[in-house]
Design an enzyme around this catalytic site. Structure first.
Site, PDB file in Angstrom:
ATOM      1  N   ARG A  41      -1.124  47.827   0.639  1.00 23.70           N
ATOM      2  CA  ARG A  41      -0.749  48.398  -0.885  1.00 23.70           C
ATOM      3  C   ARG A  41      -2.071  48.363  -1.774  1.00 23.70           C
ATOM      4  O   ARG A  41      -1.907  48.788  -3.026  1.00 23.70           O
ATOM      5  CB  ARG A  41       0.576  47.907  -1.374  1.00 23.70           C
ATOM      6  CG  ARG A  41       1.643  48.135  -0.566  1.00 23.70           C
ATOM      7  CD  ARG A  41       2.730  47.202  -1.132  1.00 23.70           C
ATOM      8  NE  ARG A  41       3.763  47.437  -0.380  1.00 23.70           N
ATOM      9  CZ  ARG A  41       4.298  46.772   0.562  1.00 23.70           C
ATOM     10  NH1 ARG A  41       3.369  45.898   1.111  1.00 23.70           N
ATOM     11  NH2 ARG A  41       5.269  46.865   1.590  1.00 23.70           N
ATOM     12  N   ASP A 111      -2.934  39.338  12.328  1.00 24.86           N
ATOM     13  CA  ASP A 111      -4.331  39.333  13.129  1.00 24.86           C
ATOM     14  C   ASP A 111      -4.753  38.162  13.560  1.00 24.86           C
ATOM     15  O   ASP A 111      -6.014  38.181  14.162  1.00 24.86           O
ATOM     16  CB  ASP A 111      -5.187  40.160  11.994  1.00 24.86           C
ATOM     17  CG  ASP A 111      -5.306  38.978  10.601  1.00 24.86           C
ATOM     18  OD1 ASP A 111      -5.209  37.849  10.705  1.00 24.86           O
ATOM     19  OD2 ASP A 111      -5.518  39.691   9.635  1.00 24.86           O
ATOM     20  N   HIS A 128       5.630  37.518  10.362  1.00 30.19           N
ATOM     21  CA  HIS A 128       5.752  38.796  10.678  1.00 30.19           C
ATOM     22  C   HIS A 128       5.299  39.092  12.051  1.00 30.19           C
ATOM     23  O   HIS A 128       4.935  40.299  12.436  1.00 30.19           O
ATOM     24  CB  HIS A 128       5.174  39.553   9.674  1.00 30.19           C
ATOM     25  CG  HIS A 128       5.754  39.858   8.432  1.00 30.19           C
ATOM     26  ND1 HIS A 128       5.182  40.423   7.220  1.00 30.19           N
ATOM     27  CD2 HIS A 128       6.884  39.289   8.092  1.00 30.19           C
ATOM     28  CE1 HIS A 128       5.875  40.160   6.275  1.00 30.19           C
ATOM     29  NE2 HIS A 128       7.147  39.554   6.753  1.00 30.19           N
ATOM     30  N   CYS A 139      14.708  44.618  26.717  1.00 25.61           N
ATOM     31  CA  CYS A 139      15.014  43.366  27.431  1.00 25.61           C
ATOM     32  C   CYS A 139      14.282  42.018  26.765  1.00 25.61           C
ATOM     33  O   CYS A 139      14.630  41.029  27.303  1.00 25.61           O
ATOM     34  CB  CYS A 139      14.785  43.449  29.144  1.00 25.61           C
ATOM     35  SG  CYS A 139      12.878  43.596  29.230  1.00 25.61           S
ATOM     36  N   SER A 203       0.872  41.184  -2.228  1.00 22.77           N
ATOM     37  CA  SER A 203       1.581  41.969  -3.488  1.00 22.77           C
ATOM     38  C   SER A 203       2.752  41.291  -3.486  1.00 22.77           C
ATOM     39  O   SER A 203       3.557  41.612  -4.566  1.00 22.77           O
ATOM     40  CB  SER A 203       1.678  43.349  -2.788  1.00 22.77           C
ATOM     41  OG  SER A 203       2.320  43.649  -1.779  1.00 22.77           O
ATOM     42  N   ASN A 227      -4.545  36.937  -6.051  1.00 20.56           N
ATOM     43  CA  ASN A 227      -4.412  38.214  -5.905  1.00 20.56           C
ATOM     44  C   ASN A 227      -5.109  39.184  -6.793  1.00 20.56           C
ATOM     45  O   ASN A 227      -4.948  39.023  -7.944  1.00 20.56           O
ATOM     46  CB  ASN A 227      -2.943  38.502  -5.690  1.00 20.56           C
ATOM     47  CG  ASN A 227      -2.702  39.899  -4.625  1.00 20.56           C
ATOM     48  OD1 ASN A 227      -3.010  39.857  -3.545  1.00 20.56           O
ATOM     49  ND2 ASN A 227      -2.203  40.816  -5.256  1.00 20.56           N
TER      50      ASN A 227
HETATM   51  P1  NAD Z   1      -0.042  43.972   0.594  1.00 22.80           P
HETATM   52  O1  NAD Z   1      -0.845  45.263   1.246  1.00 22.80           O
HETATM   53  O2  NAD Z   1       1.350  44.726   0.229  1.00 22.80           O
HETATM   54  O3  NAD Z   1      -0.771  43.404  -0.603  1.00 22.80           O
HETATM   55  C1  NAD Z   1      -2.219  42.967  -0.231  1.00 22.80           C
HETATM   56  C2  NAD Z   1      -2.810  42.462  -1.819  1.00 22.80           C
HETATM   57  O4  NAD Z   1      -3.856  41.909  -1.563  1.00 22.80           O
HETATM   58  C3  NAD Z   1      -2.774  43.755  -2.474  1.00 22.80           C
HETATM   59  O5  NAD Z   1      -1.974  43.431  -3.962  1.00 22.80           O
HETATM   60  C4  NAD Z   1      -4.186  43.761  -3.072  1.00 22.80           C
HETATM   61  O6  NAD Z   1      -4.493  44.075  -4.470  1.00 22.80           O
HETATM   62  C5  NAD Z   1      -4.844  42.215  -2.544  1.00 22.80           C
HETATM   63  N1  NAD Z   1      -5.946  42.348  -2.088  1.00 22.80           N
HETATM   64  C6  NAD Z   1      -6.718  42.874  -1.192  1.00 22.80           C
HETATM   65  N2  NAD Z   1      -7.848  42.662  -0.911  1.00 22.80           N
HETATM   66  C7  NAD Z   1      -8.293  41.578  -1.916  1.00 22.80           C
HETATM   67  C8  NAD Z   1      -9.137  40.720  -1.947  1.00 22.80           C
HETATM   68  N3  NAD Z   1     -10.338  40.783  -1.190  1.00 22.80           N
HETATM   69  N4  NAD Z   1      -9.002  39.720  -2.797  1.00 22.80           N
HETATM   70  C9  NAD Z   1      -8.184  39.637  -3.681  1.00 22.80           C
HETATM   71  N5  NAD Z   1      -6.915  40.381  -3.530  1.00 22.80           N
HETATM   72  C10 NAD Z   1      -6.767  41.386  -2.722  1.00 22.80           C
HETATM   73  O7  NAD Z   1      -0.129  43.105   1.912  1.00 22.80           O
HETATM   74  P2  NAD Z   1       1.106  41.941   1.928  1.00 22.80           P
HETATM   75  O8  NAD Z   1       1.988  41.397   0.712  1.00 22.80           O
HETATM   76  O9  NAD Z   1       0.656  41.006   3.083  1.00 22.80           O
HETATM   77  O10 NAD Z   1       2.356  42.778   2.866  1.00 22.80           O
HETATM   78  C11 NAD Z   1       2.004  43.740   3.760  1.00 22.80           C
HETATM   79  C12 NAD Z   1       2.644  43.648   5.152  1.00 22.80           C
HETATM   80  O11 NAD Z   1       1.696  44.439   5.756  1.00 22.80           O
HETATM   81  C13 NAD Z   1       2.693  42.355   5.863  1.00 22.80           C
HETATM   82  O12 NAD Z   1       4.132  42.282   6.262  1.00 22.80           O
HETATM   83  C14 NAD Z   1       1.901  42.286   6.737  1.00 22.80           C
HETATM   84  O13 NAD Z   1       2.538  41.957   8.110  1.00 22.80           O
HETATM   85  C15 NAD Z   1       1.439  43.674   7.190  1.00 22.80           C
HETATM   86  N6  NAD Z   1      -0.132  43.906   7.389  1.00 22.80           N
HETATM   87  C16 NAD Z   1      -0.946  42.852   7.931  1.00 22.80           C
HETATM   88  C17 NAD Z   1      -2.095  43.081   7.935  1.00 22.80           C
HETATM   89  C18 NAD Z   1      -3.107  41.993   8.601  1.00 22.80           C
HETATM   90  O14 NAD Z   1      -2.520  41.365   9.500  1.00 22.80           O
HETATM   91  N7  NAD Z   1      -4.303  41.736   8.366  1.00 22.80           N
HETATM   92  C19 NAD Z   1      -3.031  44.093   7.409  1.00 22.80           C
HETATM   93  C20 NAD Z   1      -1.969  45.215   6.777  1.00 22.80           C
HETATM   94  C21 NAD Z   1      -0.789  44.898   6.668  1.00 22.80           C
END
Ligand code: NAD
Length: 253
Positions: A41, A111, A128, A139, A203, A227
């Protein structure tokens, strides 16, 4: 609204970290964007750029559509997470842990970059799940993801479970899928027990992960939110930092 962090914001947050004894971190996809893994997001997020990609994370769509599963397998084979390296934000949390005050990292990330950076795997709570294993939705057979990816590269577009022929999926939590009760319980215990919850790169829009912040604050913990964009929990934070995490976290610890 985004804003610049002032030296005062950073100073206050540093003091809070320095005076805390039982820190628990709650991390999200934003911690790994500087390692080349896009979030969902953020401004360059997968769903921000392509809202239709959201269906790949929906359990019902995955079960009912072979097309969604095939697209998911293609996405998995080319996932940047296979080659990604931890960045300064992951390493800062390792330093905090080695200093004896960071007791757990509750991560929404799949990751394994916290572990790769050197965080104690026993202290990383993968809320997650992980992209490094597959699980059969029929299974429950669990195996190394690389085995399935080899089958995809060899031509199987939607490899079935070797044990029962059921639908295989990465061992991650999709929308519509329950979290592992034991894992969620550990995360809740950490949220109740900590005296500082350090949120980084989320987020805070996915439940029940985001609700852990409310649980920690309700039990009397101080909250710091790091964030780039606004979160629904900024109002219960004693400090909010908007700078890039690979600068902010090392500066904090
Ligand atoms: P999200 O995408 O909803 O939010 C990420 C937030 O991080 C955003 O608000 C963004 O503004 C902020 N952000 C991004 N890069 C940044 C930086 N360098 N410095 C400061 N802020 C930064 O992610 P979420 O809240 O973790 O939820 C998303 C879901 O997606 C989770 O359930 C997760 O499992 C999954 N996901 C995981 C990965 C991963 O493992 N790296 C990647 C994508 C999504």
């Amino acid at each position: 609204m985004d804003r610049m962090d002032t030296a005062e914001d950073l100073g206050r947050a540093r003091d809070l970290v320095a005076s805390a004894g039982r820190i628990v971190a709650l991390t999200g996809a934003g911690v790994s964007t500087d390692s080349g893994i896009p979030d969902f997001r953020g401004p360059n997020g997968l769903w921000t750029r392509n809202p239709a990609a959201e269906r790949l994370s929906n359990l019902q769509a995955y079960i009912s559509s072979k097309e969604v599963r095939e697209e998911s397998w293609r996405a998995r084979t080319g996932h940047p997470g296979w080659l990604a390296e931890p960045n300064a934000a992951h390493r800062a949390l390792v330093d905090l842990e080695r200093g004896g005050r960071l007791h757990a990292i509750i991560t929404q990330n799949i990751d394994r970059l916290h572990q790769k950076a050197g965080s104690d795997p026993d202290r990383v709570i993968e809320l997650h799940g992980t992209m490094f294993d597959t699980v059969c939705l029929g299974c429950g057979d669990r195996r190394d993801m690389q085995e399935a990816l080899q089958r995809v590269r060899a031509g199987e577009s939607d490899p079935p479970c070797r044990a029962c022929g059921g639908i295989l999926k990465s061992a991650t939590i999709s929308f519509g899928q329950a979290l592992d009760a034991e894992v969620l319980d550990r995360a809740r215990t950490g949220a109740l027990w900590c005296d500082l919850m350090l949120v980084a790169g989320s987020s805070l829009t996915v439940q029940p992960a985001a609700g852990l912040v409310g649980i920690a604050a309700g039990a009397g913990a101080t909250v710091i939110v790091c964030n780039a964009s606004e979160t629904p929990y900024d109002s219960c934070a004693s400090a909010v930092l908007r700078g890039p995490l690979s600068d902010v976290l090392p500066a904090l610890v």
